[in-house]
Design a protein around this motif. Structure first.
Motif, short mmCIF file in Angstrom:
data_model
loop_
_atom_site.label_atom_id
_atom_site.label_comp_id
_atom_site.label_asym_id
_atom_site.label_seq_id
_atom_site.Cartn_x
_atom_site.Cartn_y
_atom_site.Cartn_z
N VAL A 15 0.85 -1.20 0.00
CA VAL A 15 0.00 0.00 0.00
C VAL A 15 0.89 1.25 0.00
N PRO A 16 0.29 2.41 -0.27
CA PRO A 16 1.12 3.62 -0.21
C PRO A 16 1.62 3.87 1.21
N ILE A 17 2.88 4.19 1.33
CA ILE A 17 3.46 4.55 2.63
C ILE A 17 3.66 6.06 2.55
N SER A 18 2.76 6.82 3.17
CA SER A 18 2.76 8.27 2.89
C SER A 18 4.08 8.92 3.26
N LEU A 47 13.84 -0.09 -3.21
CA LEU A 47 14.39 -1.43 -2.97
C LEU A 47 13.38 -2.22 -2.15
N GLY A 48 13.07 -3.44 -2.59
CA GLY A 48 12.06 -4.23 -1.87
C GLY A 48 10.69 -3.60 -2.05
N CYS A 49 10.29 -3.39 -3.33
CA CYS A 49 9.06 -2.62 -3.61
C CYS A 49 7.81 -3.49 -3.55
N ALA A 50 7.95 -4.79 -3.28
CA ALA A 50 6.81 -5.73 -3.23
C ALA A 50 5.98 -5.60 -4.51
N GLU A 51 4.65 -5.42 -4.40
CA GLU A 51 3.81 -5.36 -5.61
C GLU A 51 3.76 -3.95 -6.20
N GLY A 52 4.56 -3.05 -5.67
CA GLY A 52 4.56 -1.69 -6.20
C GLY A 52 3.43 -0.82 -5.65
N GLY A 53 2.80 -1.28 -4.57
CA GLY A 53 1.68 -0.52 -3.99
C GLY A 53 2.10 0.86 -3.51
N ASN A 54 3.37 1.03 -3.25
CA ASN A 54 3.89 2.35 -2.85
C ASN A 54 4.34 3.16 -4.07
N LEU A 55 5.00 2.46 -5.00
CA LEU A 55 5.66 3.18 -6.10
C LEU A 55 4.69 3.51 -7.24
N ILE A 56 3.76 2.59 -7.55
CA ILE A 56 2.87 2.81 -8.71
C ILE A 56 2.00 4.07 -8.52
N GLU A 433 -10.90 -2.68 -9.78
CA GLU A 433 -11.16 -3.83 -10.68
C GLU A 433 -10.30 -5.03 -10.30
N LEU A 434 -9.08 -4.77 -9.80
CA LEU A 434 -8.22 -5.89 -9.40
C LEU A 434 -8.61 -6.43 -8.01
N GLY A 435 -9.67 -5.88 -7.46
CA GLY A 435 -10.20 -6.42 -6.20
C GLY A 435 -9.52 -5.88 -4.96
N ALA A 436 -8.73 -4.80 -5.11
CA ALA A 436 -8.05 -4.24 -3.93
C ALA A 436 -9.10 -3.68 -2.96
N ASP A 437 -8.83 -3.84 -1.66
CA ASP A 437 -9.78 -3.25 -0.71
C ASP A 437 -9.30 -1.88 -0.24
N CYS A 438 -8.24 -1.40 -0.88
CA CYS A 438 -7.87 -0.01 -0.61
C CYS A 438 -7.26 0.60 -1.86
N VAL A 439 -7.44 1.89 -2.01
CA VAL A 439 -6.91 2.60 -3.17
C VAL A 439 -6.02 3.74 -2.66
N ALA A 440 -5.18 4.24 -3.57
CA ALA A 440 -4.21 5.27 -3.16
C ALA A 440 -4.78 6.66 -3.37
N SER A 441 -4.71 7.49 -2.32
CA SER A 441 -5.20 8.86 -2.45
C SER A 441 -4.16 9.73 -3.13
N ILE A 442 -4.59 10.91 -3.52
CA ILE A 442 -3.67 11.85 -4.18
C ILE A 442 -2.56 12.28 -3.23
N ARG A 443 -2.77 12.16 -1.91
CA ARG A 443 -1.74 12.48 -0.93
C ARG A 443 -1.04 11.23 -0.42
N HIS A 444 -1.13 10.18 -1.19
CA HIS A 444 -0.36 8.97 -0.94
C HIS A 444 -0.69 8.30 0.39
N THR A 445 -2.00 8.29 0.70
CA THR A 445 -2.45 7.50 1.84
C THR A 445 -3.29 6.35 1.29
#
Ligand code: SAM
Length: 510
Positions: A15-18, A47-56, A433-445
């Motif tokens: 997930v996004p790490i604000s 480094l260690g970006c997992a599924e890219g939930g922070n970077l994408i 659509e990918l079934g995520a139960d959380c989405v990234a806000s414009i302020r990266h939360t």
């Protein structure tokens, strides 16, 4: 051949790490004298970006910047690449790669992020992470490294030791996780009664772990490597490898005046900055750090630079249940969406927080924020108090230090009214659509969605107005809410807009 990693078996909730957002890293770096790059046009390595939930999400919202993520887990990288492809993003590459492999061809980066990696890998990999930072940071670059700290992590290690022992006969990750949850459920109440001096600590630990994501429980408590260390050892290793400690994201932990009187007395006579930070770690029994590093050749200020502070901008996602009284110096409380509370007494601080709360997600420059707060205070209260910029600055810096207000370097103005036929932007749509139960806000939360919110977001394709959306949502709502469906939908739309999830709210920097 690559073997499956434990992250392939139990993927990390990505997930996004604000705190890792480059706008915040740029601001904190400048506060300590590092000439950081413009986050709207920079290069970022994770480094260690997992599924890219922070970077994408950063790549989505910062189209002028370029992003590279590395991770050892093939499954997680493949999941991230699917989302990147669905979004058609051309400014991000997610690579399946061990950080131990050569990285020369990746080039220089203005920001390097390693969250949840350093303490959880063996010593040679820890050294390699810092070596990559030293080799790949551009001048003025900032590396963010989070790590588990001593002495505080010793308390968590008590529970970790029990969980490791309890699950030691099992090898299957899912079975170990189940056994750990059973242990927490079966032993939790007994520990709270029987564990003597440790009872309160362990009861809190059990409660904390029972509500934490399973992937966190697994990768923090059940994996082989989790090495907390002292601040002075972390700073020394960074220095040996060509890096210099800048600051921590949790700024208050560096500021002696945020300690009580006894704590401040214990620091007297400790002149060296790093020794003082170590001493504060002792006093607070610190267990986690989110440290910023730069190249050793870059000079770093000991304390925040107030000139740089006045060049920053700020945002804050706060609300208040109380009617704010600008004419009194009674403490009044503002609350974040995650429930953190901040009490302020000075009318200029109350006015600044009111202004930021109504402007969110926009960021407001220092001078404009002071002018707005001063206007409000002189209109509703005391004209003389309104001009006290020294008090405003001191209090704003404290609010930043405690995390109530987020510092950034770019003033950005967003319109937040939902359109007549609202359309969720591509990232929010792809994530739902990918079934995520959380989405990234414009302020990266991370904006967590319950089932109705996820459904409504999925319906926002720009073709339905409020009446059509209400009709579509009605069958999904419990009977008692069906009458109020229209207001409920409208409220959710405003929440989505405030979090920047609707296409119209994503504007280019102003
Ligand atoms: C605890 S997770 C943190 C993920 C993400 N940074 C976050 O905080 O949400 C650690 C990640 O580091 C990755 N990792 C561990 N060792 C690695 C290595 N040697 N090279 C690259 N990635 C590694 C794991 O696969 C995992 O995705």
């Amino acid at each position: 051949m690559q073997t499956l990693t434990s992250y392939d078996a139990i993927p990390y909730e990505s997930v996004p790490i604000s705190e890792t957002h480059v706008e915040g890293l740029a601001a904190l770096g400048r506060l300590f004298g590092v000439p950081t790059a413009d986050p709207q046009r920079c290069r970022v390595l994770e480094l260690g970006c997992a599924e890219g939930g922070n970077l994408i999400p950063m790549a989505f919202y910062l189209p002028g910047s370029h992003f590279v993520g590395l991770d050892l887990s093939q499954g997680q990288i493949a999941a991230g690449q699917r989302l990147v492809a669905a979004l058609g993003l051309g400014n991000i590459a997610l690579l399946h790669r061990d950080v131990m492999q050569p990285t020369e061809e990746l080039g220089q980066f203005d920001y390097i992020i390693a969250h949840g990696l350093y303490s959880w890998v063996p010593a040679p990999v820890q050294a390699r992470i810092l070596q990559i930072c030293a080799q790949h940071l551009a001048p003025g670059g900032i590396a963010y490294v989070s790590w588990n700290a001593l002495p505080g992590w010793h308390t968590r290690a008590v529970m970790r030791d029990m969980l490791l022992a309890h699950t030691s006969a099992l090898t299957n990750p899912a079975e170990r996780l189940q056994a750990a949850y059973r242990f927490l459920a079966e032993f939790g109440p007994g520990l709270a009664e029987e564990a003597g001096d440790l009872a309160a600590i362990l009861a809190a630990e059990v409660a904390y772990l029972r509500q934490a994501p399973p992937s966190y429980l697994y990768h923090e408590y059940l994996v082989e490597t989790n090495t907390p260390l002292l601040f002075r050892d972390f700073a020394a290793q960074a220095a040996r490898l060509g890096l210099r400690y800048v600051a921590d994201v949790d700024l208050h932990t560096l500021l002696p005046h945020t300690l009580g009187r006894a704590g401040q007395a214990a620091l007297s006579g400790i002149e060296d900055r790093l020794a003082r930070i170590q001493a504060m770690d002792f006093l607070r029994a610190r267990r986690f750090h989110r440290s910023l590093l730069t190249l050793a050749a870059t000079p770093v200020r000991e304390a925040p630079d107030l000139d740089a502070f006045r060049r920053l901008a700020f945002h804050a996602d706060l609300t208040s249940e109380e009617e704010i009284d600008l004419g009194s110096i009674e403490r009044q409380t503002f609350t974040t969406p995650t429930g953190a509370c901040y009490a302020v007494a000075h009318p200029l601080s109350k006015a600044a927080l009111m202004w930021l709360a109504s402007a969110y997600p926009s960021s407001v420059g220092y001078a404009d924020l002071f002018a707005a707060a001063a206007n409000l205070v002189s209109e509703y209260a005391d004209a003389e108090m309104a001009q006290n910029e020294a008090a405003f600055e001191r209090e704003l810096l404290d609010l930043v230090a405690w995390g109530a207000v987020k510092p950034v370097v770019t003033v950005q103005t967003y319109a937040v009214a939902p359109d007549e036929r609202p359309r969720a932007h591509a990232l929010a749509r792809a994530q739902t659509e990918l079934g995520a139960d959380c989405v990234a806000s414009i302020r990266h939360t991370a904006v967590h969605l319950d089932a109705p919110a996820a459904r409504l977001l999925g319906l926002l394709d720009g073709r339905h107005d409020l009446a059509a959306l209400t009709q579509a949502m009605q069958p999904l709502l419990p009977q008692e809410y069906a009458q109020a469906a229209r207001e409920g939908c409208e409220r959710m739309l405003w929440t989505f807009a405030r979090q920047g999830l609707l296409a119209g709210t994503v504007e280019s920097p102003g």
